[in-house]
Every structure is written in structure tokens, then in C-alpha cells.
Design an enzyme around this catalytic site. Structure first.
Site, PDB file in Angstrom:
ATOM      1  N   HIS A 121       0.818  -1.223   0.000  1.00 29.85           N
ATOM      2  CA  HIS A 121       0.000   0.000   0.000  1.00 29.85           C
ATOM      3  C   HIS A 121       0.848   1.268   0.000  1.00 29.85           C
ATOM      4  CE1 HIS A 121       0.465  -0.097   4.505  1.00 29.85           C
ATOM      5  NE2 HIS A 121       0.419   1.213   4.347  1.00 29.85           N
ATOM      6  N   ASP A 151       0.137  -7.650   1.533  1.00 27.47           N
ATOM      7  CA  ASP A 151       0.542  -6.245   1.608  1.00 27.47           C
ATOM      8  C   ASP A 151       2.058  -6.095   1.616  1.00 27.47           C
ATOM      9  OD1 ASP A 151       0.021  -3.488   1.630  1.00 27.47           O
ATOM     10  OD2 ASP A 151       0.251  -3.388   3.800  1.00 27.47           O
ATOM     11  N   GLY A 227       3.696   6.749   8.162  1.00 26.98           N
ATOM     12  CA  GLY A 227       5.068   6.873   7.699  1.00 26.98           C
ATOM     13  C   GLY A 227       5.912   5.688   8.116  1.00 26.98           C
ATOM     14  N   ASN A 228       5.464   4.949   9.150  1.00 27.41           N
ATOM     15  CA  ASN A 228       6.156   3.736   9.583  1.00 27.41           C
ATOM     16  C   ASN A 228       5.847   2.541   8.688  1.00 27.41           C
ATOM     17  OD1 ASN A 228       6.183   4.954  12.755  1.00 27.41           O
ATOM     18  ND2 ASN A 228       7.879   3.611  12.173  1.00 27.41           N
ATOM     19  N   SER A 229       4.811   2.634   7.883  1.00 25.55           N
ATOM     20  CA  SER A 229       4.431   1.507   7.029  1.00 25.55           C
ATOM     21  C   SER A 229       5.615   1.040   6.190  1.00 25.55           C
ATOM     22  CB  SER A 229       3.291   1.894   6.087  1.00 25.55           C
ATOM     23  OG  SER A 229       2.054   1.796   6.723  1.00 25.55           O
ATOM     24  N   GLY A 285      -8.351 -26.002  -0.128  1.00 22.11           N
ATOM     25  CA  GLY A 285      -9.689 -26.279  -0.649  1.00 22.11           C
ATOM     26  C   GLY A 285     -10.746 -26.518   0.409  1.00 22.11           C
ATOM     27  N   VAL A 286     -10.764 -25.674   1.452  1.00 24.77           N
ATOM     28  CA  VAL A 286     -11.788 -25.798   2.485  1.00 24.77           C
ATOM     29  C   VAL A 286     -12.333 -24.419   2.847  1.00 24.77           C
ATOM     30  CG1 VAL A 286     -10.914 -27.931   3.511  1.00 24.77           C
ATOM     31  CG2 VAL A 286     -10.023 -25.736   4.309  1.00 24.77           C
ATOM     32  N   ILE A 288     -13.515 -22.424   6.124  1.00 24.38           N
ATOM     33  CA  ILE A 288     -13.195 -22.642   7.528  1.00 24.38           C
ATOM     34  C   ILE A 288     -13.763 -21.548   8.420  1.00 24.38           C
ATOM     35  CG2 ILE A 288     -11.081 -23.946   7.088  1.00 24.38           C
ATOM     36  CD1 ILE A 288      -9.505 -21.371   7.399  1.00 24.38           C
TER      37      ILE A 288
END
Length: 481
Positions: A121, A151, A227-229, A285-286, A288
Site C-alpha cells: 500500500h 501487503d 510513515g512507519n508503514s 480447498g476448504v 473454515i
């Protein structure tokens, strides 16, 4: 009135805080989450930070490997407010005036030759990406690959010197209460270090708006802000345990908790991008769900841990192995599974064709199944970058319109569905010979336009295909993507 809490992606744009559109609603108390995470310290039993742990060496090591990422993103100033906008277009008289918005985040150097990990992002839709090192050297970065489902994004800069970098640690080994440091560039304050402890693991907060999202965050109370992202979460040895991604907040600034993508997920994403050009997602393939007290009572499971199998995909990996609806998955290989986010993380680290031992509780007895994981197409093949293109997922061969066909339909652009195979068009009943003129209001002149038209769509956005039948009737098809 019931309090409503929201979770937002966050970046610093144009000098102001811009909140994205990813939202999750909780019961009280209110909590808002912003995509920027903060680290938590590593606590040793019986120790306080002042006892025997020094953060100095870890901090000094880390700040030189964390970079400031600055982006320029083009904005047209208008966003569709509902699916009807896709049919009727932008408001009458509205003129698009593209403008550049400046964004800011962090990144972590992971190799001496200039590979950098950040959040997807942070750089999504960026026209330009500039990277500043701690010594104020600046470079233009290129995007090597991205994975919106976790992300994570991988960048590359070309420097004429060996760069300081961080080493990945095993995020499985990090413990609750352990001390960690968060390093990044909050509010454009470069090379900022904060400390905290690991508050929780395998935390899912519903912030990644992708169909196959993997959320199994490390939660900490280290201070992280916009800004820490994309910055580093490290242990007291200065090794990378996570990439900071989100914060919990009412105001857009830190108020107590932050969230980081575990290093084991990050490392897998990086390896896949470098080796295959795209991330290899394996599927069991479940369908849950977590085992809640209510579910336990309703189904009389008498279990405290595990993940309930609500459904099994026909001819999927679990189905072929013998797993059934109503089973409770309690372990993958030898590792116990207590909630859905843990299961998603463990399977998300695998590739199609990998084999795992799935232990389930069925009617009070444990059974083990050998499961060969599959890709999104239901095969065990490695998926190449071109396979993930939307045009390939449609399952069709396309051809440009001839001049006579343009005259017939009264258009100057469009592509014709020349032939069909297994894919989205076939599932939606779109026939051979159908002429596609628009996808989500964007003109389609060639196959590249098809892929561009769906770029940036979230899991809640519809895909609307507009075109002509063989007989010349205008027709729309709308579906989720």
C-alpha cells in the site's frame, strides 16, 4: 447507538493524512486501525528493559538498513460511489483533472545489492518511487514485484556500494512478551526507533481487502505512526521479525497497538517474486471458521482448539485427500492450529505441489491425511506471472475487430471473444463472438486494456463488462472478482 470502529490503510499524502477505504467493524470498544505497524519488544522471563537488555546495538544496526520511501501517485479526483456509476459514468459536466499526490513510507534493505521490502500500500499505483538512505543518499527505485494479499512489495535500487541490510529471523520463534523495536519514518521524521513487546500473534484484523488475503499479524505496543508503514520490526539482536503495516487508532495516530507482517511470510513472498515473478499461493480447498463457544455448543464439538471445516471444495486438495465437512483441523504437519489465521499463514507459506500432513478431529478421534496442495486453478503446477493476468483468467482468446465489424456495431474499438476455454467468461455465460467494448467504463482496444481495467479493484468491487452480442444487442455482465 452502537459504537462503530474502522480499520484504514494509511500513508502521508500531500502533507495531510489520507485514510484509505479498508474497513472492519467491531463490537465495543471502538478501534480504528491504520496501515502502519509498530514493533514490540522481546521480553525475557523475569527481565525488564533496564535489567540486562540493551537496545542500542539493535537500534544502531537497524536504522542504517531502514529507508525512507517517497512516492508520487496520480489522482483524478473522482471515485465511483456505487456499482451504478460503472453503468452511467461520472457526473455530467465533471472534468477529470489528474494531479500528483506525494506519499511517504518506509522500507527495509534485505540484501547488499539493493533489494528493499516495503508494504504494497506504500507504493501502490506510484508513478515514481524515490528511496533515501539513512546517510541521505537518494536513489530511484523500481518495483520488482508485489503481493497485495499480504501487503508486501519488493523494490530494487542500484547503488555503487554494498548496502547495509537486515537478516531475516524465524518469526515462529518470537514469544508473547518479548521485546521488539520498530524502526521507520513516522510523519517524515527519519530513522525513528521505538520499543515495545509482542502483545499477540496470528492476529487477523480484516484490513487487507483481497479475496485470498493472508492476515496473521504480530501485534505489538511499540509506537508506530503514519510513515512507519513498510518499516522494520526487529528483535533485540537486530534481526528482522516483521514488516510494520498497521496501527489501531481512533485519530489516525498511534493509540496503543500496531501490527506487523511476520518475517516468515515476507521471506516466502520475496523468494517467490525473485524466482517466479509472482507469488505462489497454495490452497487446501476448504471453507473454515474459528471454533467459538457458540459454535462449540451448537455442534457439540467439545473442543477448545482447532479450525472447523464448514465446507470442502469439490475435487480440491482436501476433498481428494478424504477430509470432510464437519472435521476440525487441529494440526498442519506437526504444528498445532488454534485459529483460522494460523492455518492461513501455514498454508500460505507453501507452494502448489507441496505436501502437508493435516490432522483433523472427526467425531472425537484424530485422523491424519496426506494433502497435496493446489494452485488457484486447481492444479499442482507452479503459476507463472502471465497466468495471473486477468485476461488469462477470463479463459478466452481475443481478436481485434475488423473494419466491417466496427461498422456493424457502430464502434471504433473493442475486442471479440474468438474462442473460450475454462475460465471466468465461460462461468458467466459470456459466449464466443461476444464483443467487449468496456470493462468498468474503460475502453477496451486490446488485451492489455483488459488487464489495466481491473487493476486496483478490491474484493468488494464488481467487474462490469459491456459489449455486443453477435446480433448487435448491447449487453452487460457484472460479477465479483
Amino acid at each position: 447507538m452502537r459504537n462503530i470502529a474502522k480499520i484504514f490503510l494509511v500513508s502521508v499524502l500531500g502533507g495531510a493524512l489520507t485514510l484509505g477505504a479498508y474497513k472492519v467493524f467491531f463490537e465495543e470498544p471502538q478501534v480504528t486501525t491504520v496501515f502502519e505497524s509498530q514493533p514490540t519488544p522481546i521480553m525475557r522471563t523475569g527481565m525488564l528493559p533496564s535489567d540486562e537488555i540493551s537496545f542500542t546495538e539493535a537500534a544502531e544496526k537497524t536504522v542504517n538498513s531502514v529507508v525512507h520511501v517517497k512516492t508520487a501517485v496520480e489522482s483524478n479526483g473522482y471515485q465511483a460511489q456505487s456499482p451504478l456509476d460503472f453503468f452511467f459514468g461520472v457526473p455530467r459536466g465533471y472534468q477529470q483533472n489528474p494531479r500528483m499526490q506525494m506519499g511517504s513510507g518506509s522500507g527495509v534493505i534485505i540484501s547488499q545489492d539493493g533489494y528493499i521490502v516495503t508494504n504494497n500500500h506504500v507504493i501502490d499505483n506510484a508513478k515514481t518511487i524515490e528511496v533515501s538512505l539513512n546517510n541521505e543518499e537518494q536513489y530511484t527505485a523500481k518495483v520488482v514485484g508485489t503481493d497485495p494479499t499480504t501487503d508486501i512489495a519488493l523494490l530494487k535500487i542500484d547503488a555503487d556500494v554494498d548496502l547495509p541490510f537486515l537478516t531475516f529471523s524465524n518469526s515462529d520463534e518470537i514469544r508473547l512478551g518479548e521485546w521488539v523495536l520498530a524502526v521507520g519514518n513516522p510523519f517524515n521524521l527519519t530513522s525513528t526507533v521505538t520499543a515495545g513487546i509482542v502483545s499477540a500473534k496470528s492476529r487477523s484484523i480484516g484490513i487487507i481487502n483481497e479475496r485470498t488475503a493472508i492476515e496473521s499479524f504480530i501485534q505489538t505496543d511499540a509506537v508506530v505512526n503514519p510513515g512507519n508503514s513498510g518499516g522494520a520490526l526487529v528483535n533485540t539482536q537486530g534481526n528482522l521479525v516483521g514488516i510494520n503495516s498497521a496501527i489501531s487508532t481512533h485519530t489516525g495516530s498511534f493509540e496503543g497497538y500496531s501490527f506487523a507482517v511476520p518475517s516468515n511470510i515476507v521471506q516466502k513472498v520475496v523468494k517467490d517474486i525473485l524466482e517466479y515473478g509472482t507469488v505462489q499461493r497454495a490452497f487446501i480447498g476448504v471453507n473454515i471458521s474459528d471454533i467459538t463457544p457458540r459454535l462449540n455448543e451448537e455442534l457439540k464439538l467439545d473442543l477448545k482448539n482447532g479450525v472447523y471445516v464448514a465446507g470442502v471444495s469439490e475435487k480440491g486438495a482436501a476433498y481428494e485427500a478424504g477430509i470432510e465437512s464437519g472435521d476440525v483441523i487441529v494440526a498442519i504437519d506437526s504444528r498445532k492450529v488454534n485459529k483460522s489465521s494460523e492455518l492461513q499463514e501455514l498454508i500460505g507459506r507453501k507452494r502448489p505441489g507441496d505436501k502437508v500432513i493435516v490432522t483433523v478431529n472427526r467425531d472425537g478421534s484424530e485422523k491424519k491425511f496426506d494433502v497435496e496442495l493446489r494452485n488457484m486453478n486447481g492444479t499442482t503446477n507452479i503459476v507463472r506471472k502471465d497466468d495471473t493476468k486477468f485476461s488469462n483468467m477470463l479463459g478466452a482468446n481475443f481478436s481485434p475487430l475488423s473494419s466491417s465489424e466496427m461498422s456493424k456495431y457502430g464502434v471504433r474499438f473493442g475486442v471479440k471473444v474468438k474462442s473460450l476455454s475454462k475460465g471466468i467468461l465461460q462461468q458467466q455465460g459470456i459466449p464466443e463472438g461476444f464483443v467487449i467494448t468496456h470493462i468498468n467504463r474503460k475502453q477496451i482496444e486490446n488485451e492489455d486494456d483488459i488487464n489495466t481495467a481491473v487493476k486496483g479493484l478490491s474484493k468488494d468491487d464488481p467487474v462490469v463488462i459491456q459489449g455486443f452480442t453477435r446480433e448487435g444487442r448491447v449487453k452487460y455482465y457484472a460479477f465479483g472478482y
